[in-house]
Write a protein that holds these residues in place. Structure first.
Motif, PDB file in Angstrom:
ATOM      1  N   ARG A   1       1.248  -1.054   0.773  1.00 10.57           N
ATOM      2  CA  ARG A   1      -0.399  -0.172   0.059  1.00 10.57           C
ATOM      3  C   ARG A   1       1.484   1.196   0.083  1.00 10.57           C
ATOM      4  O   ARG A   1       0.546   2.196  -1.010  1.00 10.57           O
ATOM      5  CB  ARG A   1      -0.884   0.068   1.044  1.00 10.57           C
ATOM      6  CG  ARG A   1      -1.462  -0.982   1.039  1.00 10.57           C
ATOM      7  CD  ARG A   1      -2.638  -1.178   2.082  1.00 10.57           C
ATOM      8  NE  ARG A   1      -3.999  -1.926   2.418  1.00 10.57           N
ATOM      9  CZ  ARG A   1      -4.707  -1.575   3.093  1.00 10.57           C
ATOM     10  NH1 ARG A   1      -5.678  -0.954   3.977  1.00 10.57           N
ATOM     11  NH2 ARG A   1      -6.202  -3.220   2.972  1.00 10.57           N
ATOM     12  N   TYR A   2       2.145   1.614   0.547  1.00  8.46           N
ATOM     13  CA  TYR A   2       2.681   2.304   1.230  1.00  8.46           C
ATOM     14  C   TYR A   2       3.230   2.337  -0.650  1.00  8.46           C
ATOM     15  O   TYR A   2       3.278   3.533  -1.210  1.00  8.46           O
ATOM     16  CB  TYR A   2       3.925   2.159   2.294  1.00  8.46           C
ATOM     17  CG  TYR A   2       3.273   1.754   3.090  1.00  8.46           C
ATOM     18  CD1 TYR A   2       1.879   2.383   3.531  1.00  8.46           C
ATOM     19  CD2 TYR A   2       3.759   0.983   4.465  1.00  8.46           C
ATOM     20  CE1 TYR A   2       1.499   1.768   4.987  1.00  8.46           C
ATOM     21  CE2 TYR A   2       3.523   0.644   5.127  1.00  8.46           C
ATOM     22  CZ  TYR A   2       2.120   1.058   5.537  1.00  8.46           C
ATOM     23  OH  TYR A   2       1.416   0.674   6.946  1.00  8.46           O
ATOM     24  N   ALA A   3       3.833   1.533  -1.448  1.00  7.75           N
ATOM     25  CA  ALA A   3       4.731   1.812  -2.430  1.00  7.75           C
ATOM     26  C   ALA A   3       3.528   2.049  -3.642  1.00  7.75           C
ATOM     27  O   ALA A   3       3.936   3.260  -4.702  1.00  7.75           O
ATOM     28  CB  ALA A   3       4.970   0.022  -2.962  1.00  7.75           C
ATOM     29  N   TYR A   4       1.927   1.329  -3.283  1.00  7.46           N
ATOM     30  CA  TYR A   4       1.402   1.835  -4.459  1.00  7.46           C
ATOM     31  C   TYR A   4       1.234   3.470  -4.387  1.00  7.46           C
ATOM     32  O   TYR A   4       1.044   4.603  -5.448  1.00  7.46           O
ATOM     33  CB  TYR A   4      -0.326   1.256  -4.202  1.00  7.46           C
ATOM     34  CG  TYR A   4      -1.507   1.997  -4.911  1.00  7.46           C
ATOM     35  CD1 TYR A   4      -1.476   1.708  -5.987  1.00  7.46           C
ATOM     36  CD2 TYR A   4      -1.964   2.525  -4.007  1.00  7.46           C
ATOM     37  CE1 TYR A   4      -2.241   2.094  -6.243  1.00  7.46           C
ATOM     38  CE2 TYR A   4      -3.361   3.027  -4.808  1.00  7.46           C
ATOM     39  CZ  TYR A   4      -3.092   2.708  -5.945  1.00  7.46           C
ATOM     40  OH  TYR A   4      -4.654   3.746  -6.577  1.00  7.46           O
ATOM     41  N   ALA A   5       0.890   4.232  -2.880  1.00  4.65           N
ATOM     42  CA  ALA A   5       0.420   5.131  -2.593  1.00  4.65           C
ATOM     43  C   ALA A   5       1.848   6.045  -3.274  1.00  4.65           C
ATOM     44  O   ALA A   5       1.607   7.510  -3.545  1.00  4.65           O
ATOM     45  CB  ALA A   5       0.287   5.739  -1.334  1.00  4.65           C
ATOM     46  N   PHE A   6       3.301   5.927  -2.872  1.00  3.89           N
ATOM     47  CA  PHE A   6       4.134   6.782  -3.665  1.00  3.89           C
ATOM     48  C   PHE A   6       3.827   6.461  -5.014  1.00  3.89           C
ATOM     49  O   PHE A   6       4.419   7.991  -5.593  1.00  3.89           O
ATOM     50  CB  PHE A   6       5.156   5.779  -3.261  1.00  3.89           C
ATOM     51  CG  PHE A   6       6.678   6.463  -3.368  1.00  3.89           C
ATOM     52  CD1 PHE A   6       7.789   7.153  -2.612  1.00  3.89           C
ATOM     53  CD2 PHE A   6       7.336   6.356  -4.951  1.00  3.89           C
ATOM     54  CE1 PHE A   6       8.691   7.804  -2.763  1.00  3.89           C
ATOM     55  CE2 PHE A   6       8.553   7.201  -5.109  1.00  3.89           C
ATOM     56  CZ  PHE A   6       9.173   8.116  -3.705  1.00  3.89           C
TER      57      PHE A   6
ATOM     58  N   LEU B   1      -6.453   9.117  -3.132  1.00  2.16           N
ATOM     59  CA  LEU B   1      -5.488   8.766  -4.505  1.00  2.16           C
ATOM     60  C   LEU B   1      -6.473   8.868  -5.807  1.00  2.16           C
ATOM     61  O   LEU B   1      -6.494   8.420  -5.714  1.00  2.16           O
ATOM     62  CB  LEU B   1      -4.580   7.236  -4.202  1.00  2.16           C
ATOM     63  CG  LEU B   1      -4.153   7.675  -3.313  1.00  2.16           C
ATOM     64  CD1 LEU B   1      -2.919   6.452  -2.704  1.00  2.16           C
ATOM     65  CD2 LEU B   1      -2.823   9.330  -3.232  1.00  2.16           C
ATOM     66  N   PRO B   2      -5.773   9.178  -7.029  1.00  3.91           N
ATOM     67  CA  PRO B   2      -6.084   9.344  -8.286  1.00  3.91           C
ATOM     68  C   PRO B   2      -6.309   7.317  -8.913  1.00  3.91           C
ATOM     69  O   PRO B   2      -5.851   6.506  -8.499  1.00  3.91           O
ATOM     70  CB  PRO B   2      -4.579   9.288  -9.061  1.00  3.91           C
ATOM     71  CG  PRO B   2      -4.125   9.813  -8.512  1.00  3.91           C
ATOM     72  CD  PRO B   2      -3.725  10.271  -7.284  1.00  3.91           C
ATOM     73  N   THR B   3      -7.385   7.967  -9.878  1.00  2.00           N
ATOM     74  CA  THR B   3      -7.499   6.016  -9.670  1.00  2.00           C
ATOM     75  C   THR B   3      -7.851   5.504 -11.795  1.00  2.00           C
ATOM     76  O   THR B   3      -7.657   3.946 -11.888  1.00  2.00           O
ATOM     77  CB  THR B   3      -9.343   5.277 -10.078  1.00  2.00           C
ATOM     78  OG1 THR B   3      -9.778   6.553 -10.214  1.00  2.00           O
ATOM     79  CG2 THR B   3      -9.126   5.640  -8.252  1.00  2.00           C
ATOM     80  N   ALA B   4      -6.832   6.417 -11.782  1.00  2.00           N
ATOM     81  CA  ALA B   4      -7.045   5.827 -13.482  1.00  2.00           C
ATOM     82  C   ALA B   4      -5.742   5.141 -13.395  1.00  2.00           C
ATOM     83  O   ALA B   4      -4.530   4.709 -13.044  1.00  2.00           O
ATOM     84  CB  ALA B   4      -5.963   7.498 -14.030  1.00  2.00           C
ATOM     85  N   PRO B   5      -5.784   4.380 -14.752  1.00  2.00           N
ATOM     86  CA  PRO B   5      -4.782   2.977 -15.037  1.00  2.00           C
ATOM     87  C   PRO B   5      -3.302   4.523 -14.797  1.00  2.00           C
ATOM     88  O   PRO B   5      -2.986   4.836 -15.629  1.00  2.00           O
ATOM     89  CB  PRO B   5      -4.957   2.473 -16.191  1.00  2.00           C
ATOM     90  CG  PRO B   5      -6.907   2.616 -16.992  1.00  2.00           C
ATOM     91  CD  PRO B   5      -6.882   4.250 -15.927  1.00  2.00           C
ATOM     92  N   MET B   6      -1.956   3.559 -14.588  1.00  2.00           N
ATOM     93  CA  MET B   6      -0.532   3.976 -14.136  1.00  2.00           C
ATOM     94  C   MET B   6       0.308   3.630 -15.509  1.00  2.00           C
ATOM     95  O   MET B   6      -0.268   2.279 -16.615  1.00  2.00           O
ATOM     96  CB  MET B   6      -0.495   3.478 -13.063  1.00  2.00           C
ATOM     97  CG  MET B   6      -0.568   3.642 -11.254  1.00  2.00           C
ATOM     98  SD  MET B   6       0.303   2.394 -10.722  1.00  2.00           S
ATOM     99  CE  MET B   6      -0.045   3.780  -8.826  1.00  2.00           C
TER     100      MET B   6
ATOM    101  N   THR C   1      -4.241  -0.047 -10.112  1.00  2.00           N
ATOM    102  CA  THR C   1      -2.993   0.195 -11.145  1.00  2.00           C
ATOM    103  C   THR C   1      -3.894  -0.136 -12.881  1.00  2.00           C
ATOM    104  O   THR C   1      -2.605   0.977 -13.540  1.00  2.00           O
ATOM    105  CB  THR C   1      -1.726  -0.736 -11.105  1.00  2.00           C
ATOM    106  OG1 THR C   1      -2.534  -1.592 -11.652  1.00  2.00           O
ATOM    107  CG2 THR C   1      -2.041  -0.763  -9.530  1.00  2.00           C
ATOM    108  N   GLY C   2      -4.210  -0.939 -13.428  1.00  2.00           N
ATOM    109  CA  GLY C   2      -3.946  -1.130 -14.592  1.00  2.00           C
ATOM    110  C   GLY C   2      -3.185  -2.194 -14.866  1.00  2.00           C
ATOM    111  O   GLY C   2      -2.894  -2.665 -15.947  1.00  2.00           O
ATOM    112  N   ALA C   3      -3.278  -2.724 -14.292  1.00  2.00           N
ATOM    113  CA  ALA C   3      -1.888  -4.050 -14.165  1.00  2.00           C
ATOM    114  C   ALA C   3      -1.969  -4.932 -14.758  1.00  2.00           C
ATOM    115  O   ALA C   3      -3.737  -5.559 -14.798  1.00  2.00           O
ATOM    116  CB  ALA C   3      -1.315  -4.337 -12.920  1.00  2.00           C
ATOM    117  N   PRO C   4      -1.886  -5.847 -15.610  1.00  2.00           N
ATOM    118  CA  PRO C   4      -2.411  -6.498 -17.214  1.00  2.00           C
ATOM    119  C   PRO C   4      -2.857  -7.783 -16.236  1.00  2.00           C
ATOM    120  O   PRO C   4      -4.607  -8.577 -16.835  1.00  2.00           O
ATOM    121  CB  PRO C   4      -1.922  -6.593 -18.310  1.00  2.00           C
ATOM    122  CG  PRO C   4      -0.474  -6.774 -17.153  1.00  2.00           C
ATOM    123  CD  PRO C   4      -0.793  -5.844 -16.727  1.00  2.00           C
TER     124      PRO C   4
END
Length: 245
Positions: A102-107, A169-174, A210-213
């Protein structure tokens, strides 16, 4: 985290590879889970052969306890400051285990200009604690007792702050490569197959966020993929570093 398997996962101890300033490739930033310090990455770091940074958050190792909030966004901001103080310049590939995911995602959300990739290592997905209380009430009650009796102050505050700020936090695909890894072995700490099923179901949130496949199950690995399958995780990190460049 060492309790109920996959539920979760400083400058006093900062470990940076000798090649950390070779900016032709990103620095791999390793974020540990609840209750774990930088040493949880030792097996991986021995094989990685890439610039990398591992540290103990406030309240872990010899790092003083922080009075700031312990939500993912605050911890991500603090990590960004520590990287700057240590002279570790971007770009970064964030690798987060358990609650550290979660911390890595927030970063990655807060500093997309500095982040070129994200690897979530059996990361605690949003809504996990609510799902555990709803679907496994006995285990949730046991964890509350363990938290009150054995968790350090830093661990309790991180546990209580784990859901805060994520919805902001934003939710658009990374716009970066993202890998979402899951264990395949049930955790000895409790929960068994039912907990694993909950984790697999909730991990779909990571794909949406994240938009991960896809979700990737690491065969023969428990919650600590970095210990059980360091070669597999090393190769995935290398791929993300290459794709990010």
């Amino acid at each position: 985290m060492k309790i109920i398997g996959a539920l979760f996962g400083a400058m006093a101890f900062v470990a940076i590879s000798a090649a950390a300033h070779a900016q032709e490739q990103p620095t791999v930033v390793l974020e540990s889970g609840l209750g774990d310090g930088a040493d949880v990455w030792n097996a991986l770091r021995a094989k990685l052969a890439l610039p990398n940074f591992a540290y103990d958050r406030p309240g872990y190792g010899g790092t003083p306890v922080s009075l700031t909030p312990r939500d993912p966004c605050t911890i991500a901001h603090e990590l960004h400051e520590r990287l700057a103080q240590a002279g570790v310049r971007p770009p970064y590939v964030l690798v987060g285990h358990s609650l550290g995911g979660r911390y890595a995602y927030a970063f990655a959300r807060l500093y997309p200009q500095d982040t070129t990739g994200l690897v979530l290592v059996d990361a605690t997905p949003p809504g996990h604690w609510d799902a555990l209380q709803r679907e496994m009430p006995a285990q949730a009650t046991a964890l509350k007792v363990i938290k009150s009796l054995t968790f350090s102050r830093a661990m309790r505050r991180e546990f209580d702050g784990q859901e805060q700020c994520l919805a902001q936090l934003p939710t658009a695909p990374m716009s970066m490569p993202v890998r979402v890894l899951l264990r395949t072995i049930d955790n000895s700490g409790g929960g068994g197959a039912k907990l694993r099923d909950i984790d697999y179901k909730l991990a779909q949130h990571w794909l949406a966020l994240t938009g991960a496949p896809r979700l990737e199950r690491v065969d023969g690995s428990g919650h600590y993929i970095q210990k059980d399958k360091p070669d597999v995780l090393t190769e995935i990190i290398r791929q993300v570093c290459s794709q990010g460049r």
